[in-house]
Design a protein around this motif. Structure first.
Motif, PDB file in Angstrom:
ATOM      1  N   PRO A 265      37.044  -8.644  -0.958  1.00  0.00           N
ATOM      2  CA  PRO A 265      35.817  -8.201   0.041  1.00  0.00           C
ATOM      3  C   PRO A 265      34.375  -9.357   0.141  1.00  0.00           C
ATOM      4  CG  PRO A 265      37.458  -6.621  -1.407  1.00  0.00           C
ATOM      5  CD  PRO A 265      37.440  -8.459  -2.351  1.00  0.00           C
ATOM      6  N   GLU A 266      34.359  -9.449  -1.202  1.00  0.00           N
ATOM      7  CA  GLU A 266      32.760 -10.315  -0.986  1.00  0.00           C
ATOM      8  C   GLU A 266      33.365 -11.548   0.001  1.00  0.00           C
ATOM      9  OE1 GLU A 266      30.064 -12.489  -4.141  1.00  0.00           O
ATOM     10  OE2 GLU A 266      31.521 -12.096  -4.388  1.00  0.00           O
ATOM     11  N   VAL A 267      34.362 -12.335  -0.112  1.00  0.00           N
ATOM     12  CA  VAL A 267      33.975 -13.736   0.171  1.00  0.00           C
ATOM     13  C   VAL A 267      33.937 -12.953   1.950  1.00  0.00           C
ATOM     14  CG1 VAL A 267      35.577 -15.514   0.963  1.00  0.00           C
ATOM     15  CG2 VAL A 267      35.054 -14.646  -1.747  1.00  0.00           C
ATOM     16  N   LEU A 268      35.662 -12.709   2.063  1.00  0.00           N
ATOM     17  CA  LEU A 268      35.801 -12.080   3.940  1.00  0.00           C
ATOM     18  C   LEU A 268      34.388 -11.683   4.213  1.00  0.00           C
ATOM     19  CD1 LEU A 268      39.248 -10.716   3.207  1.00  0.00           C
ATOM     20  CD2 LEU A 268      38.932 -13.305   4.010  1.00  0.00           C
ATOM     21  N   SER A 269      33.534 -10.805   3.924  1.00  0.00           N
ATOM     22  CA  SER A 269      32.536 -10.271   4.499  1.00  0.00           C
ATOM     23  C   SER A 269      31.526 -11.053   4.378  1.00  0.00           C
ATOM     24  CB  SER A 269      32.012  -8.968   3.345  1.00  0.00           C
ATOM     25  OG  SER A 269      33.114  -7.946   3.452  1.00  0.00           O
ATOM     26  N   HIS A 270      31.443 -12.246   4.148  1.00  0.00           N
ATOM     27  CA  HIS A 270      30.452 -13.115   3.843  1.00  0.00           C
ATOM     28  C   HIS A 270      30.949 -14.321   5.068  1.00  0.00           C
ATOM     29  CE1 HIS A 270      26.096 -15.349   3.124  1.00  0.00           C
ATOM     30  NE2 HIS A 270      27.152 -16.272   2.746  1.00  0.00           N
ATOM     31  N   PHE A 271      32.001 -14.730   4.996  1.00  0.00           N
ATOM     32  CA  PHE A 271      32.759 -14.842   6.348  1.00  0.00           C
ATOM     33  C   PHE A 271      32.705 -14.558   7.880  1.00  0.00           C
ATOM     34  CE2 PHE A 271      35.968 -16.647   8.652  1.00  0.00           C
ATOM     35  CZ  PHE A 271      35.594 -17.982   8.913  1.00  0.00           C
ATOM     36  N   VAL A 272      32.238 -13.226   7.440  1.00  0.00           N
ATOM     37  CA  VAL A 272      32.385 -12.834   9.278  1.00  0.00           C
ATOM     38  C   VAL A 272      30.786 -12.972   8.865  1.00  0.00           C
ATOM     39  CG1 VAL A 272      31.927 -10.574   9.897  1.00  0.00           C
ATOM     40  CG2 VAL A 272      34.220 -10.931   8.502  1.00  0.00           C
ATOM     41  N   GLU A 273      29.881 -13.653   8.235  1.00  0.00           N
ATOM     42  CA  GLU A 273      28.128 -13.386   8.759  1.00  0.00           C
ATOM     43  C   GLU A 273      28.066 -14.691   8.962  1.00  0.00           C
ATOM     44  OE1 GLU A 273      26.423 -11.952   4.425  1.00  0.00           O
ATOM     45  OE2 GLU A 273      28.323 -10.267   4.863  1.00  0.00           O
ATOM     46  N   GLN A 274      28.263 -15.548   8.221  1.00  0.00           N
ATOM     47  CA  GLN A 274      28.336 -16.742   8.430  1.00  0.00           C
ATOM     48  C   GLN A 274      29.091 -17.093  10.546  1.00  0.00           C
ATOM     49  OE1 GLN A 274      26.607 -18.170   6.625  1.00  0.00           O
ATOM     50  NE2 GLN A 274      27.404 -19.690   4.985  1.00  0.00           N
ATOM     51  N   LEU A 275      30.768 -15.987  10.696  1.00  0.00           N
ATOM     52  CA  LEU A 275      30.456 -16.363  12.260  1.00  0.00           C
ATOM     53  C   LEU A 275      29.160 -16.175  12.764  1.00  0.00           C
ATOM     54  CD1 LEU A 275      33.384 -17.890  10.439  1.00  0.00           C
ATOM     55  CD2 LEU A 275      34.539 -16.110  12.661  1.00  0.00           C
ATOM     56  N   HIS A 276      28.322 -15.299  12.643  1.00  0.00           N
ATOM     57  CA  HIS A 276      28.020 -14.679  12.942  1.00  0.00           C
ATOM     58  C   HIS A 276      26.655 -14.865  13.281  1.00  0.00           C
ATOM     59  CE1 HIS A 276      25.307 -11.575  14.978  1.00  0.00           C
ATOM     60  NE2 HIS A 276      24.368 -11.767  14.812  1.00  0.00           N
ATOM     61  N   HIS A 277      26.223 -15.605  11.754  1.00  0.00           N
ATOM     62  CA  HIS A 277      24.964 -17.030  12.105  1.00  0.00           C
ATOM     63  C   HIS A 277      25.757 -18.268  12.896  1.00  0.00           C
ATOM     64  CE1 HIS A 277      22.439 -14.407   9.524  1.00  0.00           C
ATOM     65  NE2 HIS A 277      23.400 -14.609   8.882  1.00  0.00           N
ATOM     66  N   ILE A 278      26.604 -18.667  12.621  1.00  0.00           N
ATOM     67  CA  ILE A 278      27.213 -19.655  14.086  1.00  0.00           C
ATOM     68  C   ILE A 278      27.439 -19.175  15.115  1.00  0.00           C
ATOM     69  CG2 ILE A 278      29.421 -20.888  14.737  1.00  0.00           C
ATOM     70  CD1 ILE A 278      29.873 -21.071  11.615  1.00  0.00           C
ATOM     71  N   ARG A 279      27.542 -18.572  15.716  1.00  0.00           N
ATOM     72  CA  ARG A 279      27.578 -18.049  17.484  1.00  0.00           C
ATOM     73  C   ARG A 279      25.548 -18.220  17.760  1.00  0.00           C
ATOM     74  NH1 ARG A 279      30.641 -14.199  15.620  1.00  0.00           N
ATOM     75  NH2 ARG A 279      33.677 -14.198  15.628  1.00  0.00           N
ATOM     76  N   MET A 280      25.074 -16.826  17.241  1.00  0.00           N
ATOM     77  CA  MET A 280      23.575 -17.085  16.943  1.00  0.00           C
ATOM     78  C   MET A 280      22.985 -18.825  17.306  1.00  0.00           C
ATOM     79  SD  MET A 280      24.395 -13.726  17.740  1.00  0.00           S
ATOM     80  CE  MET A 280      21.787 -13.499  18.382  1.00  0.00           C
ATOM     81  N   LYS A 281      23.402 -19.377  16.838  1.00  0.00           N
ATOM     82  CA  LYS A 281      22.956 -21.174  16.634  1.00  0.00           C
ATOM     83  C   LYS A 281      23.931 -21.509  17.869  1.00  0.00           C
ATOM     84  CE  LYS A 281      21.574 -21.860  11.888  1.00  0.00           C
ATOM     85  NZ  LYS A 281      22.249 -22.669  10.669  1.00  0.00           N
ATOM     86  N   ASN A 285      23.028 -23.277  22.838  1.00  0.00           N
ATOM     87  CA  ASN A 285      22.345 -24.414  22.900  1.00  0.00           C
ATOM     88  C   ASN A 285      24.386 -25.483  23.464  1.00  0.00           C
ATOM     89  OD1 ASN A 285      20.319 -25.052  21.599  1.00  0.00           O
ATOM     90  ND2 ASN A 285      21.013 -23.566  19.817  1.00  0.00           N
ATOM     91  N   ALA A 286      25.019 -24.487  23.324  1.00  0.00           N
ATOM     92  CA  ALA A 286      26.298 -25.416  23.377  1.00  0.00           C
ATOM     93  C   ALA A 286      27.126 -24.719  23.901  1.00  0.00           C
ATOM     94  CB  ALA A 286      27.384 -25.192  21.969  1.00  0.00           C
ATOM     95  N   VAL A 287      26.769 -22.530  24.140  1.00  0.00           N
ATOM     96  CA  VAL A 287      27.150 -22.232  24.996  1.00  0.00           C
ATOM     97  C   VAL A 287      26.187 -21.754  25.797  1.00  0.00           C
ATOM     98  CG1 VAL A 287      29.737 -21.935  24.007  1.00  0.00           C
ATOM     99  CG2 VAL A 287      27.369 -20.471  23.371  1.00  0.00           C
ATOM    100  N   PRO A 288      26.516 -20.867  26.956  1.00  0.00           N
ATOM    101  CA  PRO A 288      24.989 -20.021  27.912  1.00  0.00           C
ATOM    102  C   PRO A 288      24.741 -19.117  26.352  1.00  0.00           C
ATOM    103  CG  PRO A 288      26.990 -20.140  28.974  1.00  0.00           C
ATOM    104  CD  PRO A 288      27.525 -20.863  27.339  1.00  0.00           C
TER     105      PRO A 288
END
Length: 346
Positions: A265-281, A285-288
């Motif tokens: 759960p710790e790793v999968l939770s952090h993965f969800v968080e990382q994907l969110h950070h990527i989206r916001m970046k 920039n690369a998307v509207p």
């Protein structure tokens, strides 16, 4: 996508010199690809991974580089004793005198490769016999490609696989429609991966079956340990922003599922968080920029997908708090489905 840093991920491991323990065979004059196998505290599955590398057909035998993160011990000699049918492959077994970490070891694999193309094969994953042949044929067809990645199956080695949620009729119907729409985006069995599609998630999976140019990997800075556990996904994003990445619509590798921390759960939770950070970046920039409004819903949906696919239940409140007090909505895959339809990202 790299954080501002005075040292690159390659620089941070430069003080550790990997030691060549043994070597077998010679590289062929037309060898184009390396299969690099980072290993740590695995033996039987490592032997399976090596066997799958040796079993490649229809191409010049690859270089095989094994990089052991455990330090010195009996394992290198034991692997040598168990090797069979090495044939014309060149195999080199290196040992790191100190642990470089998972992504540090991947970067060392990149550095030790001596061919234009390489793939990193985790010591619990497998390549199917046609992987290199089919992947290299695609690079010939697409000379500007920096990387090609195939679809993959799974090899479940878990002693007690968790109970996953069985999809209902609507889920199966939506899945079938989504698969059909996604298939329409392929041209002659190939899809160019772009930031728009990656915004919605890591639909190409982990690095099993990923063949890429060494020079591109060096240019992109390799895999950044600070981006754990999604460093491979960050790497894909950097590649599509600065080069070209293609998905081959063939299953040519298998991802090993074991009783380890990668599905905790710790790793999968952090993965969800990382994907969110990527989206916001990516948004603005690369998307509207307006796409950022979809990010909370997509994070909530990924929590649902973790339960369905892996049987792991994540706490949306904890994840929302880790994202700065973000209030995640209830999961709504249908809403995501409509968004993907509207934006042509199937």
């Amino acid at each position: 996508m790299n954080a501002i840093n005075t040292l690159s991920p390659f620089d941070t491991i430069s003080h550790v010199k990997s030691e060549l323990v043994w070597e077998s065979g010679r590289a062929g004059s037309s060898t184009r690809a390396t299969i690099a196998i980072p290993t740590y505290k695995r033996f039987d599955t490592l032997l399976e991974a090596i066997a799958s590398a040796l079993a490649q057909t229809g191409v010049e035998p690859p270089d095989i580089v094994i990089v052991d993160n455990e330090g010195h011990g009996d394992k290198p000699a034991a692997v040598w004793e168990r090797l069979e049918k090495v044939g014309d492959c060149r195999i080199r077994y290196f040992v790191n005198p100190q642990n470089l970490g998972m992504f540090g070891n991947w970067n060392r694999c990149i550095q030790l490769s001596e061919t234009p193309w390489l793939t990193i094969l985790n010591d619990d994953d497998l390549l199917r016999p046609q992987f290199l042949k089919r992947s290299l044929l695609l690079t010939d067809r697409l000379p500007k490609a920096d990387g090609v990645i195939c679809r993959k199956g799974t090899k479940d080695r878990r002693a007690f696989p968790p109970i996953t949620t069985q999809p209902g009729f609507r889920q199966r119907l939506n899945g079938a429609i989504g698969k059909a729409l996604g298939g329409m985006a392929f041209r002659k069995g190939v899809l160019k991966v772009d930031a728009r599609r990656l915004f919605f998630g890591n639909f190409i999976g982990n690095g099993a079956g990923f063949l890429f140019r060494k020079e591109t990997a060096i240019k992109l800075g390799g895999y950044d340990p600070k981006e754990w556990p999604a460093a491979d996904f960050f790497f894909y994003v950097r590649m599509v922003l600065e080069g070209e990445l293609f998905l081959l619509d063939e299953e040519l590798a298998d991802v090993g599922l074991g009783d380890n921390e990668s599905l905790s759960p710790e790793v999968l939770s952090h993965f969800v968080e990382q994907l969110h950070h990527i989206r916001m970046k990516l948004a603005g920039n690369a998307v509207p920029a307006r796409w950022s409004a979809m990010a909370p819903q997509l994070a909530a949906n990924h929590i649902l997908y973790a339960a369905r696919a892996w049987g792991v239940r994540l706490d949306p409140g904890v994840i929302g708090e880790a994202l700065g007090g973000l209030n995640l909505p209830p999961p709504n895959p249908r809403r995501e489905y409509i968004w993907r339809l509207l934006h042509g990202t199937f």
